[in-house]
Design a protein around this motif. Structure first.
Motif, PDB file in Angstrom:
ATOM      1  N   GLY A 122     131.656  44.814 139.478  1.00 48.73           N
ATOM      2  CA  GLY A 122     131.233  45.826 138.526  1.00 48.73           C
ATOM      3  C   GLY A 122     129.918  46.479 138.876  1.00 48.73           C
ATOM      4  O   GLY A 122     129.561  47.526 138.312  1.00 48.73           O
ATOM      5  N   THR A 123     129.167  45.885 139.830  1.00 46.85           N
ATOM      6  CA  THR A 123     127.881  46.451 140.234  1.00 46.85           C
ATOM      7  C   THR A 123     128.079  47.719 141.059  1.00 46.85           C
ATOM      8  O   THR A 123     128.934  47.758 141.949  1.00 46.85           O
ATOM      9  CB  THR A 123     127.082  45.431 141.064  1.00 46.85           C
ATOM     10  N   GLU A 124     127.291  48.754 140.745  1.00 50.17           N
ATOM     11  CA  GLU A 124     127.308  49.948 141.594  1.00 50.17           C
ATOM     12  C   GLU A 124     126.289  49.741 142.713  1.00 50.17           C
ATOM     13  O   GLU A 124     125.137  49.375 142.452  1.00 50.17           O
ATOM     14  CB  GLU A 124     126.954  51.201 140.804  1.00 50.17           C
ATOM     15  N   VAL A 125     126.700  49.950 143.941  1.00 56.84           N
ATOM     16  CA  VAL A 125     125.835  49.699 145.094  1.00 56.84           C
ATOM     17  C   VAL A 125     125.672  50.971 145.913  1.00 56.84           C
ATOM     18  O   VAL A 125     126.510  51.880 145.867  1.00 56.84           O
ATOM     19  CB  VAL A 125     126.395  48.565 145.985  1.00 56.84           C
ATOM     20  N   ASP A 142     135.248  49.560 146.051  1.00 57.16           N
ATOM     21  CA  ASP A 142     136.346  50.511 145.826  1.00 57.16           C
ATOM     22  C   ASP A 142     136.398  51.565 146.921  1.00 57.16           C
ATOM     23  O   ASP A 142     137.455  52.163 147.184  1.00 57.16           O
ATOM     24  CB  ASP A 142     136.216  51.164 144.447  1.00 57.16           C
ATOM     25  N   ALA A 143     135.246  51.774 147.611  1.00 54.47           N
ATOM     26  CA  ALA A 143     135.180  52.726 148.717  1.00 54.47           C
ATOM     27  C   ALA A 143     134.090  52.275 149.677  1.00 54.47           C
ATOM     28  O   ALA A 143     133.096  51.667 149.257  1.00 54.47           O
ATOM     29  CB  ALA A 143     134.897  54.136 148.212  1.00 54.47           C
ATOM     30  N   SER A 144     134.265  52.583 150.973  1.00 54.15           N
ATOM     31  CA  SER A 144     133.264  52.166 151.956  1.00 54.15           C
ATOM     32  C   SER A 144     133.271  53.092 153.164  1.00 54.15           C
ATOM     33  O   SER A 144     134.331  53.562 153.607  1.00 54.15           O
ATOM     34  CB  SER A 144     133.526  50.732 152.420  1.00 54.15           C
ATOM     35  N   ALA A 145     132.067  53.336 153.687  1.00 51.31           N
ATOM     36  CA  ALA A 145     131.939  54.115 154.930  1.00 51.31           C
ATOM     37  C   ALA A 145     131.854  53.202 156.146  1.00 51.31           C
ATOM     38  O   ALA A 145     131.730  53.687 157.272  1.00 51.31           O
ATOM     39  CB  ALA A 145     130.706  55.010 154.861  1.00 51.31           C
ATOM     40  N   MET A 195     134.278  45.577 143.614  1.00 50.60           N
ATOM     41  CA  MET A 195     135.534  45.170 142.986  1.00 50.60           C
ATOM     42  C   MET A 195     135.681  43.657 142.955  1.00 50.60           C
ATOM     43  O   MET A 195     136.305  43.090 142.048  1.00 50.60           O
ATOM     44  CB  MET A 195     136.719  45.790 143.731  1.00 50.60           C
ATOM     45  N   GLU A 196     135.094  43.000 143.953  1.00 51.08           N
ATOM     46  CA  GLU A 196     135.260  41.547 144.070  1.00 51.08           C
ATOM     47  C   GLU A 196     134.134  40.982 144.922  1.00 51.08           C
ATOM     48  O   GLU A 196     133.686  41.616 145.879  1.00 51.08           O
ATOM     49  CB  GLU A 196     136.625  41.247 144.710  1.00 51.08           C
ATOM     50  N   CYS A 197     133.638  39.799 144.575  1.00 53.90           N
ATOM     51  CA  CYS A 197     132.614  39.108 145.358  1.00 53.90           C
ATOM     52  C   CYS A 197     133.072  37.661 145.529  1.00 53.90           C
ATOM     53  O   CYS A 197     133.025  36.865 144.582  1.00 53.90           O
ATOM     54  CB  CYS A 197     131.261  39.178 144.650  1.00 53.90           C
ATOM     55  N   VAL A 198     133.552  37.347 146.721  1.00 58.77           N
ATOM     56  CA  VAL A 198     134.160  36.041 146.978  1.00 58.77           C
ATOM     57  C   VAL A 198     133.196  35.176 147.782  1.00 58.77           C
ATOM     58  O   VAL A 198     132.857  35.523 148.918  1.00 58.77           O
ATOM     59  CB  VAL A 198     135.492  36.191 147.738  1.00 58.77           C
ATOM     60  N   LEU A 250     138.765  46.179 152.848  1.00 57.04           N
ATOM     61  CA  LEU A 250     137.587  45.895 153.649  1.00 57.04           C
ATOM     62  C   LEU A 250     136.758  44.799 152.993  1.00 57.04           C
ATOM     63  O   LEU A 250     136.479  44.852 151.794  1.00 57.04           O
ATOM     64  CB  LEU A 250     136.726  47.151 153.817  1.00 57.04           C
ATOM     65  N   TYR A 251     136.343  43.822 153.797  1.00 55.23           N
ATOM     66  CA  TYR A 251     135.522  42.711 153.317  1.00 55.23           C
ATOM     67  C   TYR A 251     134.171  42.785 154.020  1.00 55.23           C
ATOM     68  O   TYR A 251     134.087  42.677 155.247  1.00 55.23           O
ATOM     69  CB  TYR A 251     136.203  41.375 153.608  1.00 55.23           C
ATOM     70  N   HIS A 252     133.105  42.947 153.235  1.00 56.24           N
ATOM     71  CA  HIS A 252     131.742  43.075 153.750  1.00 56.24           C
ATOM     72  C   HIS A 252     131.068  41.713 153.661  1.00 56.24           C
ATOM     73  O   HIS A 252     130.871  41.174 152.562  1.00 56.24           O
ATOM     74  CB  HIS A 252     130.962  44.108 152.948  1.00 56.24           C
ATOM     75  N   LYS A 253     130.719  41.153 154.792  1.00 53.35           N
ATOM     76  CA  LYS A 253     130.132  39.820 154.854  1.00 53.35           C
ATOM     77  C   LYS A 253     128.623  39.913 154.643  1.00 53.35           C
ATOM     78  O   LYS A 253     127.922  40.600 155.396  1.00 53.35           O
ATOM     79  CB  LYS A 253     130.444  39.185 156.213  1.00 53.35           C
ATOM     80  N   MET A 254     128.106  39.203 153.608  1.00 58.01           N
ATOM     81  CA  MET A 254     126.688  39.261 153.280  1.00 58.01           C
ATOM     82  C   MET A 254     126.186  37.885 152.841  1.00 58.01           C
ATOM     83  O   MET A 254     126.978  37.012 152.479  1.00 58.01           O
ATOM     84  CB  MET A 254     126.442  40.279 152.159  1.00 58.01           C
ATOM     85  N   THR A 255     124.872  37.704 152.885  1.00 57.01           N
ATOM     86  CA  THR A 255     124.274  36.436 152.441  1.00 57.01           C
ATOM     87  C   THR A 255     123.915  36.463 150.966  1.00 57.01           C
ATOM     88  O   THR A 255     123.611  35.422 150.388  1.00 57.01           O
ATOM     89  CB  THR A 255     122.999  36.126 153.247  1.00 57.01           C
ATOM     90  N   CYS A 256     123.920  37.650 150.353  1.00 58.77           N
ATOM     91  CA  CYS A 256     123.556  37.756 148.940  1.00 58.77           C
ATOM     92  C   CYS A 256     124.781  38.079 148.095  1.00 58.77           C
ATOM     93  O   CYS A 256     125.762  38.649 148.579  1.00 58.77           O
ATOM     94  CB  CYS A 256     122.484  38.826 148.743  1.00 58.77           C
ATOM     95  N   GLU A 257     124.712  37.727 146.816  1.00 58.58           N
ATOM     96  CA  GLU A 257     125.808  37.975 145.881  1.00 58.58           C
ATOM     97  C   GLU A 257     125.644  39.340 145.237  1.00 58.58           C
ATOM     98  O   GLU A 257     124.550  39.726 144.813  1.00 58.58           O
ATOM     99  CB  GLU A 257     125.825  36.898 144.807  1.00 58.58           C
ATOM    100  N   LEU A 258     126.736  40.086 145.195  1.00 55.80           N
ATOM    101  CA  LEU A 258     126.774  41.364 144.483  1.00 55.80           C
ATOM    102  C   LEU A 258     127.909  41.258 143.472  1.00 55.80           C
ATOM    103  O   LEU A 258     129.078  41.377 143.826  1.00 55.80           O
ATOM    104  CB  LEU A 258     127.019  42.523 145.450  1.00 55.80           C
TER     105      LEU A 258
END
Length: 399
Positions: free
Chosen positions: A92-95, A48-51, A32-35, A81-89
């Motif tokens: 609109g991307t389905e993951v 939009d959803a996360s386990a 939904m968002e990549c900040v 929920l904010y998922h902290k990562m080193t790569c950009e997603l």
């Protein structure tokens, strides 16, 4: 209304799949968002959803991956929920997400075990849990009153008896009206969207974290430490796999000590006491012999008419004996009187005194030439030095 519908109704922001099925580790979702966080060099991904269970309620976040890339941390703010990562997603991307089940289940064991200990301490002694921390390394619970070791052992036995009964761990989302009739534990005053975790006859508590389905899945609860903390106590516990690993580590230590001391395992504590006492007596005898040798060395020193500075090297000797010897020498010699205890390989402890010279000036020189450490006053200094006896003797000859 069933459990899943309740969970969905009470969720806000990101759809929280861990409330719908605590065993779900694989899922698909849409970004939904990549900040970007330019200062830290990370991206914070909103789905939009996360386990992934986030860091919340004193518990560290789940670990795992999104599209095969590591999720470093997960936080929650206003239900998102904010998922902290080193790569950009990109949005609109389905993951595809994957949660580390071994870690999730480990945390479920620890947290459910904590509820049982806290609940029993509350029901038996009226104590409140005012602090909780669950990480990879430890599980601590802070209680607002004192509890004895004997009382804790009884609580531990009772908690494990309930574990072996394999009681259900029930999750519910009571309405505001239903909450008024429930006597549940909570650190905060809550009125709506309250998730209740119930272990029948043991605990009723507001909690946001994943839990085991039945108490039998906890396996074992072990209290490993307790200490005074802010007017109450801080209790360390280990549950399930952690308790087994801790037992294995300690059993290995007991085996090793038992072999070294040629003692049966249940008797190793008494054997250690005997060894310590033998060592103490041997040290006393060695110190007595060293003190006698020191007297001989002191008597063999040149007379005050021949020199004003004296230096002695001895083996290990306690600080009181060294200080007494130096005081005795300063009554006889007018210059620097130094005794160095130790050897060239491990360095020396030293005490230097004088009735007329400034020992602090000598300390400065020893720091400059040998990087000696220590301090004191003009009449006496003490410390440690890594120089050789030969180097120290040569310095003494120049005083």
């Amino acid at each position: 209304m069933d459990r899943i519908e309740n969970a969905q109704m009470n969720s806000q922001g990101t759809r929280k799949l861990y409330y719908e099925n605590v065993h779900q580790t694989d899922f698909t979702a849409v970004v939904m968002e990549c900040v970007p966080d330019k200062e830290e060099g990370y991206y914070r991904i909103v789905l939009d959803a996360s386990a992934f269970f986030p860091e919340e309620g004193g518990q560290s976040a789940d670990k795992g991956t999104l599209n095969g890339q590591e999720v470093l941390d997960v936080s929650i703010k206003q239900g998102i929920l904010y998922h902290k990562m080193t790569c950009e997603l990109p949005a609109g991307t389905e993951v595809t997400g994957h949660v580390d089940w071994n870690r999730r289940f480990d945390f479920m064991q620890q947290h459910s075990g904590e509820h049982m200990i806290s609940g029993l301490l509350h029901s038996h002694f009226g104590l409140e849990n005012v602090g909780f921390h669950l990480s990879d390394r430890e599980v601590t619970l802070d209680m607002n009153g004192e509890v004895s070791l004997e009382q804790l052992r009884l609580i531990e036995q009772e908690a494990n008896a309930y574990v072996w009964k394999n009681l259900p761990v029930n999750i519910s989302w009571p309405s505001s009206e239903e909450l008024l009739s429930l006597n549940y534990r909570s650190k905060l005053a809550l009125t709506e969207n309250v998730r209740i975790v119930e272990i029948p006859g043991v605990d009723l508590c507001a909690c946001c974290a994943p839990h085991v389905d039945t108490t039998g899945q906890i396996g074992l609860i072990k209290i490993v430490n307790v200490q005074s903390h802010r007017g109450g106590v801080r209790i360390n516990i280990l549950c399930g796999g952690r308790a087994l690993a801790d037992y294995t580590e300690k059993q290995d230590s007991v085996w090793a000590i038992s072999s070294l001391l040629s003692a049966k395992q249940p008797e190793v504590a008494d054997a250690v006491v005997r060894v310590k006492e033998d060592a103490r007596q041997q040290k006393e005898r060695a110190n007595a012999l060293q003190a006698e040798l020191l007297k001989v060395q002191m008597n063999a020193l040149p007379s005050p008419e021949e020199t004003c500075h004296v230096l002695l090297f001895v083996g290990e000797l306690d600080a009181i004996a060294l200080r007494n010897a130096v005081n005795s020498l300063t009554e006889k010699y007018s210059g620097y009187c130094g005794i160095f205890a130790g050897d060239d390989a491990n360095g020396y402890r030293f005490i230097v005194g004088s009735s007329s010279c400034n020992c602090q000036e000598l300390a400065t020189r020893m720091r400059q030439e040998f990087q000696a450490k220590g301090g004191g006053s003009a009449p006496m200094i003490q410390g440690n030095v890594g120089a050789t006896a030969e180097a120290l003797r040569k310095m003494w000859e120049t005083l």
